[in-house]
Design an enzyme around this catalytic site. Sequence first.
Site, PDB file in Angstrom:
ATOM      1  N   HIS A 134       0.822  -1.217   0.000  1.00  0.00           N
ATOM      2  CA  HIS A 134       0.000   0.000   0.000  1.00  0.00           C
ATOM      3  C   HIS A 134       0.848   1.254   0.000  1.00  0.00           C
ATOM      4  CE1 HIS A 134       0.106   1.218   4.354  1.00  0.00           C
ATOM      5  NE2 HIS A 134       0.164  -0.071   4.614  1.00  0.00           N
ATOM      6  N   ASP A 179       5.827   1.547   7.013  1.00  0.00           N
ATOM      7  CA  ASP A 179       4.405   1.207   6.777  1.00  0.00           C
ATOM      8  C   ASP A 179       3.786   2.183   5.813  1.00  0.00           C
ATOM      9  OD1 ASP A 179       1.854   0.285   6.922  1.00  0.00           O
ATOM     10  OD2 ASP A 179       1.463   1.038   8.933  1.00  0.00           O
ATOM     11  N   GLU A 191      -5.240   1.968   2.170  1.00  0.00           N
ATOM     12  CA  GLU A 191      -5.186   0.788   3.055  1.00  0.00           C
ATOM     13  C   GLU A 191      -5.441   1.185   4.496  1.00  0.00           C
ATOM     14  OE1 GLU A 191      -3.271  -2.258   5.732  1.00  0.00           O
ATOM     15  OE2 GLU A 191      -2.973  -0.103   5.589  1.00  0.00           O
ATOM     16  N   GLU A 192      -4.839   2.295   4.899  1.00  0.00           N
ATOM     17  CA  GLU A 192      -4.921   2.707   6.304  1.00  0.00           C
ATOM     18  C   GLU A 192      -6.342   3.119   6.694  1.00  0.00           C
ATOM     19  OE1 GLU A 192      -2.645   2.045   8.215  1.00  0.00           O
ATOM     20  OE2 GLU A 192      -0.681   2.269   7.270  1.00  0.00           O
ATOM     21  N   ASP A 221       3.521  -5.722   3.486  1.00  0.00           N
ATOM     22  CA  ASP A 221       3.119  -4.545   4.247  1.00  0.00           C
ATOM     23  C   ASP A 221       3.989  -4.484   5.498  1.00  0.00           C
ATOM     24  OD1 ASP A 221       1.860  -2.469   5.469  1.00  0.00           O
ATOM     25  OD2 ASP A 221      -0.123  -3.394   5.575  1.00  0.00           O
ATOM     26  N   HIS A 249       2.852   3.874  12.924  1.00  0.00           N
ATOM     27  CA  HIS A 249       1.803   4.903  12.820  1.00  0.00           C
ATOM     28  C   HIS A 249       2.164   6.202  13.545  1.00  0.00           C
ATOM     29  CE1 HIS A 249      -1.759   2.213  11.356  1.00  0.00           C
ATOM     30  NE2 HIS A 249      -0.714   2.181  10.580  1.00  0.00           N
TER      31      HIS A 249
END
Length: 501
Positions: A266, A278, A310-311, A339, A437
């Site tokens: 992604h 990520d 994706e997130e 991922d 994140h």
Amino acid sequence: MKGAVAIAALAATTSASPYFSKRQANEAACKRLPLVDSKALQDSIKPEALLKGAQALQDFAYAHPERNRLFGGAGHNDTVNYLVEELEALDGYYKVEKQEWHSLAQVNGTASLLINGTDYNPNVMEYSPSGNVTAPIVVVNNLGCNSSDYPSTVRGNIALISRGTCEFGLKSVLAGQAGAAGAIVYNNAAGSLNGTLGPPRPQGPYIPTVFIAGENGTALRTALTGGASLIGDLDTWSLIENRTTYNVLATSNCGALNTTLMLGAHTDSVAEGPGINDDGSGTIGILEVAKQLAKYKVNNAVRFGFWSGEEAGLLGSTYYVNNLSPAELANVRAYLNFDMIASPNYIYAIYDGDGSSFNLTGPPGSAEIEEFFEKWFAGAGQNFTATEFSGRSDYQAFIDNGIPAGGTFTGAEEIKTPEDAGKFGGTAGIATDPNYHQAGDTVDNLNRTAFELNAKAIAAAVAEYATTFDGLPPKSLQKRRVSLWEKARRRVPKKGMKGSL
Ligand SMILES: [Zn+2]
């Protein structure tokens, strides 16, 4: 546009012949190339190229004030355009497409929660509406997954709900239907997390919803059930925009389309940072393999999917799969997902296709893909472990359609166990990616050893399956096996998307 990525649909809309004559010309060019060689393809993966790609993505994020690559934003659009340019520069080896779609995106958000004057440091739930409420806090029974869990006293007040079993989004909707003015969801483990309600759902609107640490939530619940009166002051602010975004698809003009190998990663980040592990790592890992593959002939077509959104809930990959015709779906022989492949405190995890570690198998063929990667890591003198098909990444839509899936993963927010520290080095007791994140998910924090090794593993898998699918159950048996697998699977409760429950 429905079917926009399908070759048949594309041919039907406009000038069919130029495309097919181009493919014929490319097929002729393919024949002059040497058949892909696993060792040569792996050896062509260079750490400098991986880091250069990761740096490019970080530069796109930092070129804009929001300093992220949230889907449909400026840093993400730069990422999409970069991928198209890089893939189109490969002399027509790939047919490159931008697949447009639209969704609401949570661009920014904050929350505060004071209870009897004490600050509870909440995280605003992604897609929560903005709002402000000062009212008594009322405990919701069980896990708040049924409307009967909500007592009538919740009306006009703030609902306190435990995490567990059903999606955060459902809890927020049910609380709203019971008349609650706000909702606090607390973790069912120590600590807090960033959760998402997911894009708006048909059952009804969300109410202002925040998430707090498990230890705080259980203490509040105990106090309230003991008869205490607690007044909450809950404040949420969210900026939600309707955004246009793109998946990027690159399909080799060489190789049989009815036995296509697909790979995916992604391209979007969360709002908090540039998203370089990520999933900049997976994006650049498969991009680099795509570039090197362009020197070779393949027997099976190879399609690289660069997913947006994706997130926000696996939006891009789900959109792509949902818009394939049954015939196009049947042409996808296997899907490999990457991922997070350069986690700072890494593990070498392989998707648990055979269900031996998590009792949740992938579609038939997934066990063989897992075994392929296990043999590869063993051959490279490395330890490996398994990771669950938990529904937290873009393989989900493929699995839901019975396509064998696999891939590798080096860890996210999970705490590294002493056993894994023994197997892989690094530090036990902290996350496999402490920057997951967050703003610290940068080039400097990538683990370069893990990045290079996993990119080589991608190259090995592409060389294998671009040459032959003999290692998977034959296509003639696949349909029957998938229907048996689906029957067994219905007995296993379905998991939610990333961060959603
Ligand atoms: Zn990711």
